[in-house]
Design an enzyme around this catalytic site. Structure first.
Site, PDB file in Angstrom:
ATOM      1  N   GLY A 149       8.110  -1.342   8.724  1.00 43.51           N
ATOM      2  CA  GLY A 149       9.127  -0.414   8.234  1.00 43.51           C
ATOM      3  C   GLY A 149       8.539   0.880   7.685  1.00 43.51           C
ATOM      4  N   HIS A 150       9.424   1.817   7.345  1.00 44.11           N
ATOM      5  CA  HIS A 150       8.953   3.128   6.875  1.00 44.11           C
ATOM      6  C   HIS A 150       8.231   3.018   5.535  1.00 44.11           C
ATOM      7  CE1 HIS A 150      13.354   4.058   5.337  1.00 44.11           C
ATOM      8  NE2 HIS A 150      12.945   2.896   4.949  1.00 44.11           N
ATOM      9  N   ASN A 151       7.154   3.809   5.445  1.00 42.20           N
ATOM     10  CA  ASN A 151       6.358   3.910   4.218  1.00 42.20           C
ATOM     11  C   ASN A 151       5.642   2.625   3.846  1.00 42.20           C
ATOM     12  OD1 ASN A 151       8.932   5.933   3.731  1.00 42.20           O
ATOM     13  ND2 ASN A 151       6.960   6.802   3.141  1.00 42.20           N
TER      14      ASN A 151
END
Lengths: 349, 349, 349
Positions: B240-242
């Site tokens: 997922g993002h980050n």
């Protein structure tokens, strides 16, 4: 675009069915009983749907001898209505028509043996020493690396990737985004780093296999990954290196099979199941969805794990108790001991 | 197509091994002990396979000093037979040979810096301002959007997609169907609708990384998603993002890591594991397959959850009892209270 | 490449915000409070981040009236800071610019209706009878089979595959590797083999939908698979044939929905969740990550299953006890009976 039309007489001949009613009735689509309208044909197989028969607006229904007299419209009477439905659906299928020949934008390697009846779409890239059998269709954007063999009457949907050395039997269907022959996950840990172990085996896929969209099948490390005849793999399945899937086994979407595991013939596996590596599952085993298969299974039968979802507050209480389960079991034993209860059911941890 | 052949003397030099037997023996393949035949070399590392040594038909075996005298044929004696196997396998690897140069059907954007030694295959599409380092191979059908940087000696298999802004280190391998830099899953709910939050961070991937087939790594929302050096991701993983994955962590197929979670260095994660978002996993943590990691982990060690599959009828009984678990625990407490048992092990919910 | 610059006055107009401080301040990026530096703007929404406000080095912060007086720098005061952040991020987004027109390498079928404002990238392949609405962008390598309709202002990232007959509404975003309209998993077992049931329904996708990377949505068997308006699907989701997802439902990565299941409107589904087939989930249901949804849910609320990971030794003990759970419950009942405890909480298996 879909202007297909058949008389009941034509369908009866195709299905070896008996017509009840007017054989000249024409139908233009096959749809479920409860949504059918005039000019359409439907079918009745699952007893749950019998309630829809009396009020269907279909012009005809495919059904068994047993249900024929209850049919309010014309009927095609067959032994296996579900199979007859499957056959009828092929007639109304609107899938692409593939013309034999190689699209001018396709790029074909050297020393390939590609039958003249093969249809290769735009932007397909095929490496050297590739063999493709009669009537096989390779849709746009497929990439096939060198030394691959694909049998007759196969169908590859767009954007399939086949790594070098892969062997694929006849009549096999591969859906878009599937990747066949990618490297297995193998590393040797040495001096603080993981060093790649070249994966020099291949993938061997049998006849009459179907492989779902975005499913991945890794090549063998040494030796091969094997998918038997008649195996049906749904979407987004992961098959690890050196796995063997026995003939006529079906696996639902999202399931993963870790490396070197052998799954038997005629198994039925639900979705999101995980198989540990290096285990053996015998023939005729059913695994229900989301189960964790950590050990070999030697007896046919149905196997399950996991707990269905419950309302959050109830779940939370039970989940905390799960973390106390060993304590609960020990305290129960203590009480039993105190009061002289039998403990023969208890196994120690 | 694979006509490779090496003498034991050549292999010994390559592996810094000691030859036991005739150094002029030639081998044409490396295969497992139990299936080897004359003209092939094998290896012995896992003690489980010692039983196959005495009866192997291999012409030579790679093994440790300790096992050398039990070898029925010639041997290459090394300190780390598994690593020596990995190195030997590279010699017999039949993977595509990439010729430097840009295929005429490839489409290259403006202001790119692509080393002359780079091999770019048919139908590759590369956006503007892309930099690609020495000897990197981009196989057919890869799409690389603008402003991407890829280091030296990388290998992208066919049909990889790299979104704009992605940074990739040296010697990194990306398998087919992987998608790097797609939007993270971020929405602002406002007046009954979810409004997209533009994902304006990027993905930064280190050196010596391997990314499996159909794995997806989302770009950061603000700030970046980071994959450390030496990280090995199997197929169909979702990052997922980050998210940040620490150096030399390995993750097996089908695992998902939700947004903003940080996984430490030298972690080992099984397949089909789920990590909640916004948690931190320290270094040297092992997570077994199919575990649900809902909270941060601060101590190295092995963590697990889930219950292995059991025959359906036994599972069904236990599963119903799970839904009664809180009641069971309370009733046990009641009995204990009645009979004055200690309750110090009990934590309240 | 990203040289965007805005004054606070410009942003205030765009966001309908009130400026606190110098409206001529220029900002070149939007970043989190704790990493912002001079020349950058940040935002404060989640109360957890209030601690970062006092010491931020940002030149300006987007925040609510309530927080304005605590802001150490200039501020843009808005009603919904999270939405204002989302809007501001669109200004700094560096995603590809799509120029209207059809790239010369794209291959377009016959009888297509493609608006002049549509941008079709290199190596896109489009079948016959395809309609594409205004301003829609089709990035490189996408394959769209015949008879597909795509609305206005959609964006397809590279290497998306759309099977024949698919209908897609306006303003829908589809990420790379997604496969829309692949065959559902349907077979008729007859004489020892599984026979394919042609999947002759289609996929219908609404307006304002987002579909993540490598997500797969199967076409209907008979009748259609339906994705409602405003639905947001994360990466690697699997949607089976004839599934219906209600408007404005969001589903996180890795979740699978088996065939013919209906999920209501405004549901929120975590990652790696599994839905059984042929069940119905009402509106406004939240399912937490990794839950197994085996039965219909008729009441809005939060539902969960699964047990979070624990250290291996504790997990192993509890896991063994789980296999004894029915025995534990029966033995407890026996003790209760002996001592006359109430059993009204007990349900029989």
């Amino acid at each position: 675009m879909n202007n297909k039309k058949f008389t009941l007489a034509q369908l009866a001949e195709f299905l070896s069915a008996k017509v009840q009613g007017d054989p000249n009735i024409e139908v233009t689509a096959i749809v479920p009983l409860q949504v059918a309208s005039a000019g359409q044909i439907s079918f009745l197989d699952n007893p749950k749907y019998r309630k829809f028969l009396a009020e269907t607006n279909a012009s005809a229904v495919i059904l068994s001898e047993e249900m024929a007299e209850k049919c309010p419209c014309a009927a095609l009477i067959v032994k296996n209505p579900y199979l007859a439905y499957a056959m009828t659906a092929t007639l109304f299928d609107n899938k692409p028509v593939a013309k034999p020949g190689i699209h001018p934008t396709a790029i074909i390697g050297e020393h390939c043996e590609i039958d003249n009846s093969v249809a290769i779409g735009p932007n397909v890239v095929i490496g050297d020493y590739v063999k493709i059998g009669k009537n096989t269709v390779i849709q746009p954007g497929c990439i096939i690396n060198h030394d691959v063999e694909i049998g007759a009457n196969c169908w590859l949907w767009p954007n399939v990737t086949i790594y070098h050395g892969t062997r694929i039997g006849a009549r096999t269907i591969i859906h878009s985004g599937a990747v066949i022959g990618s490297d297995g996950f193998g590393f040797a840990f040495h001096q603080g780093q993981y060093h790649k172990i070249p994966q020099i085996g291949i993938v061997r896929i049998g006849d009459d296999v179907e492989i779902g969209a975005n499913t991945t099948i890794d090549r063998g490390a040494l030796g091969d990954t094997i998918i038997g005849n008649g195996v049906k793999l749904d979407n987004q399945i992961q098959i690890g290196h050196n796995v063997e899937i026995g003939d006529h086994t079906v696996i639902a979407a999202g399931t993963g099979v870790a490396g070197s595991t052998k799954v038997g013939k005629y198994c039925r596996v639900g979705g999101l199941v995980g198989f540990a590596g290096h285990i053996t599952i015998t023939d005729q085993v059913t695994i229900t969805a989301m189960a964790s298969v950590a050990q070999s299974i030697n007896e046919p039968g149905i196997y399950s794990s996991g707990v269905p979802a419950a309302p959050f507050s109830a779940w939370k209480r039970n989940m905390v108790r799960f973390q106390q389960l060993d304590s609960i079991a020990r305290r129960l034993m203590q009480l039993e001991r105190k009061f002289g209860e039998q403990e023969q059911e208890e196994e120690s941890v």
